[in-house]
Scaffold this motif. Structure first.
Motif, PDB file in Angstrom:
ATOM      1  N   CYS A  25       0.800  -1.185  -0.176  1.00 19.59           N
ATOM      2  CA  CYS A  25       0.104   0.173   0.049  1.00 19.59           C
ATOM      3  C   CYS A  25       0.935   1.229  -0.043  1.00 19.59           C
ATOM      4  O   CYS A  25       0.311   2.315  -0.439  1.00 19.59           O
ATOM      5  N   GLY A  26       2.013   1.202   0.405  1.00 17.48           N
ATOM      6  CA  GLY A  26       2.731   2.432   0.584  1.00 17.48           C
ATOM      7  C   GLY A  26       4.272   2.142   0.393  1.00 17.48           C
ATOM      8  O   GLY A  26       4.920   2.407   1.262  1.00 17.48           O
ATOM      9  N   ARG A 217      -5.808  11.662  -7.311  1.00 20.53           N
ATOM     10  CA  ARG A 217      -6.591  11.935  -6.111  1.00 20.53           C
ATOM     11  C   ARG A 217      -7.780  10.855  -6.791  1.00 20.53           C
ATOM     12  O   ARG A 217      -8.372   9.964  -5.988  1.00 20.53           O
ATOM     13  N   LEU A 220      -6.835   7.134  -7.818  1.00 26.34           N
ATOM     14  CA  LEU A 220      -6.673   6.186  -6.605  1.00 26.34           C
ATOM     15  C   LEU A 220      -7.517   6.275  -5.285  1.00 26.34           C
ATOM     16  O   LEU A 220      -7.077   6.083  -4.136  1.00 26.34           O
ATOM     17  N   SER A 221      -8.500   6.692  -5.661  1.00 25.13           N
ATOM     18  CA  SER A 221      -9.621   7.137  -4.458  1.00 25.13           C
ATOM     19  C   SER A 221     -10.022   5.772  -3.916  1.00 25.13           C
ATOM     20  O   SER A 221     -10.198   5.581  -2.537  1.00 25.13           O
ATOM     21  N   LEU A 223      -8.015   3.146  -3.316  1.00 28.06           N
ATOM     22  CA  LEU A 223      -6.694   2.704  -2.468  1.00 28.06           C
ATOM     23  C   LEU A 223      -7.050   2.971  -0.861  1.00 28.06           C
ATOM     24  O   LEU A 223      -6.507   2.397   0.115  1.00 28.06           O
ATOM     25  N   ASP A 224      -7.695   4.337  -0.724  1.00 31.10           N
ATOM     26  CA  ASP A 224      -7.959   4.471   0.682  1.00 31.10           C
ATOM     27  C   ASP A 224      -8.984   3.377   1.361  1.00 31.10           C
ATOM     28  O   ASP A 224      -8.577   3.355   2.581  1.00 31.10           O
ATOM     29  N   GLU A 225      -9.960   3.021   0.599  1.00 27.78           N
ATOM     30  CA  GLU A 225     -10.594   2.086   1.082  1.00 27.78           C
ATOM     31  C   GLU A 225      -9.859   0.879   1.350  1.00 27.78           C
ATOM     32  O   GLU A 225     -10.076   0.253   2.370  1.00 27.78           O
ATOM     33  N   ALA A 227      -6.809   0.526   1.807  1.00 26.99           N
ATOM     34  CA  ALA A 227      -5.960   0.589   3.003  1.00 26.99           C
ATOM     35  C   ALA A 227      -6.822   0.360   4.401  1.00 26.99           C
ATOM     36  O   ALA A 227      -5.991  -0.138   5.352  1.00 26.99           O
ATOM     37  N   ARG A 228      -8.044   0.800   4.332  1.00 25.39           N
ATOM     38  CA  ARG A 228      -8.855   0.897   5.654  1.00 25.39           C
ATOM     39  C   ARG A 228      -9.025  -0.672   5.952  1.00 25.39           C
ATOM     40  O   ARG A 228      -8.905  -1.098   7.123  1.00 25.39           O
ATOM     41  N   SER A 231      -6.052  -2.439   7.254  1.00 23.06           N
ATOM     42  CA  SER A 231      -5.557  -2.265   8.550  1.00 23.06           C
ATOM     43  C   SER A 231      -6.221  -2.860   9.553  1.00 23.06           C
ATOM     44  O   SER A 231      -6.035  -3.027  10.798  1.00 23.06           O
TER      45      SER A 231
END
Length: 477
Positions: A25-26, A217, A220-221, A223-225, A227-228, A231
């Motif tokens: 992810c990063g 943005r 890759l929107s 990718l935020d979900e 990553a959530r 985690s």
């Protein structure tokens, strides 16, 4: 397979999974936006430079640049070369610049006149400018050209200037079609290239800085979900998968590979859990038979130690079963009497505690202390706390078991106590206050997990003058 090895393998696999997901992810230290802006600006600079060079090369090849108008250079060369010969006529001194001008293709023509009527001509002077020369005495400078019709070979544009030279004041008329000097050609190229490329590059860079973050943005929107969800993946929450919806097409193979790896890990965990549960079930009967036979032996110090060892083995077996129950959440929640549970545990473990050198007591604030929970699970949690006190209490003093209002169970001993910086760590799996101590390090961890399943809380404090006190708080029935 030992419990410690199995749990360590599980923990290491979980840590490796989290590390892999975090890396995917990063992995790049530089943000993707900065990398794209840097790459796009560099690409734009290269493209604009190539375009400018191609334009300049085209102009040079077609003769546009070499034949640009540079009448100032021609007039200056001629004025520096004019002098009067022995007869007083106008003449041109041979200079390097004049010879270079004469060797140009095409060579410039020129017409020089002074106020006394002397005339100097060189090259094919168009008849039109010969006729005009005499009528321009009152002008200091002038430029001639054609706007309404194409210029013919003999009447192209020209310039006239009146200058002070070594031969006195003269009037110079020359063509405006002459090659530039090398340095002026280079300067003209540099100026044209700069005016074409630099503003375009600045505008494109600004557009890139504004547009790239917006595009990145949006692209890759998803990718935020992703990553959530990553985690939240934990060994205690198996069966989780990363969502594929909204993920860029280029990232989908990576997400699919991670989901397949999670599936393989889940199957491995399930196999380990089934093995441990089956082993624990198989061990319960021989352990019970062994305990019964030991109790029938004549009392002795060796018998006492063997009974303690068998009790620890039985407790470890029950801990393995508790772990399996926790994973499958096989609990029946109902009102339970904590006073009854505490009295039963105190009675069951009294022989072991007394044999270990302890006094054991039971207290309650009321005849019944009602809580909401699973009777067998709460009993197992309390047994683990008492077994922990027997094992780590220093084989002296008293072990107090109490049922407190509103819905609390306590187990206190008179051992060495627990350091403040270890009071959270002792509830972690496989953690031991003393690494060489007996036990697998699962008991307190299972206590915490059982109480969490009951929406309760477990804590530990040191009591005065010495010892530790574990407190279980549960929802009131």
């Amino acid at each position: 397979m030992s419990v410690a090895a199995t749990a360590a393998t599980t923990s290491a696999s979980s840590s490796g999974l989290h590390a892999a997901i975090g890396d995917t992810c990063g992995i790049c230290a530089m943000p993707l936006r900065s990398r794209l802006v840097h790459s796009l600006v560099k690409l734009q600079g290269i493209m604009l430079t190539m375009l400018g060079l191609l334009l300049v090369a085209t102009l040079w090849t077609t003769g546009v640049i070499p034949h640009q108008r540079d009448e100032e250079a021609v007039v200056k060369v001629v004025s520096d070369a004019i002098f009067r010969d022995g007869n007083g006529d106008l003449a041109l001194r041979s200079t390097p610049m004049l010879e270079r001008l004469r060797a140009a293709d095409p060579p410039p023509w020129l017409l020089v006149r002074d106020g006394t009527g002397h005339i100097l001509k060189e090259g094919p002077v168009p008849p039109l400018y010969e006729r005009l020369a005499g009528s321009l005495d009152d002008l200091g400078q002038a430029k001639f050209g054609w706007d309404r019709r194409p210029a013919k070979d003999d009447d192209r544009g020209a310039v006239m200037k009146r200058l002070e030279t070594a031969a006195g004041e003269v009037q110079i008329i020359t063509t405006t079609e002459a090659k530039l000097s090398h340095w002026k050609a280079i300067g003209w190229i540099a100026l044209s290239f700069g005016l074409l490329t630099v503003p375009s590059l600045i505008l494109m860079t600004l557009a890139t800085l504004i547009a790239t973050p917006i595009v990145v943005r949006r692209a890759l929107s998803g990718l935020d979900e992703l990553a959530r969800h990553a985690s939240q993946i934990n060994i205690d929450k198996r069966g989780s998968r990363l969502p594929v919806d909204g993920v860029p097409l280029e990232v989908e193979p990576l997400v699919s590979a991670v989901n397949e790896a999670l599936g393989r890990l889940d199957k491995g965990y399930d196999r380990q859990g089934r093995f441990l549960a089956d082993a624990a079930h198989e061990l319960r009967t021989p352990i019970a038979i062994l305990a019964t036979r030991l109790e029938s032996l004549p009392p002795s110090e060796e018998q006492t130690r063997l009974i303690e060892d068998v009790a620890r083995l039985a407790n470890l077996t029950e801990q393995l079963l508790d772990k399996e129950r926790l994973e499958h959440q096989r609990y029946v929640m109902q009102p339970v009497d904590l006073a009854e549970i505490c009295a039963r545990v105190a009675a069951d473990l009294a022989p072991i505690a007394i044999a270990g050198g302890y006094e054991i007591s039971f207290h309650k604030d009321a005849d019944s202390v009602m809580a909401w929970g699973d009777r067998s699970a709460l009993e197992r949690a309390l047994v683990n706390l008492v077994q922990n006190a027997i094992q780590h209490g220093g084989r002296r003093g008293a072990i107090d078991i109490a049922a407190r209002l509103p819905a609390v169970m306590e187990v206190c001993d008179e051992g060495p106590g627990i350091c403040s910086d270890e009071r959270e760590q002792i509830f972690e799996p496989l953690y031991r206050v003393r690494p060489q101590s007996q036990g697998a390090g699962l008991g307190l961890h299972l206590v915490r997990e059982i109480i969490r399943m009951h929406k309760g809380d477990v804590s530990v404090t040191n009591r005065a003058p010495n010892g530790a006190c574990f407190k279980i708080s549960l929802p009131v029935a």
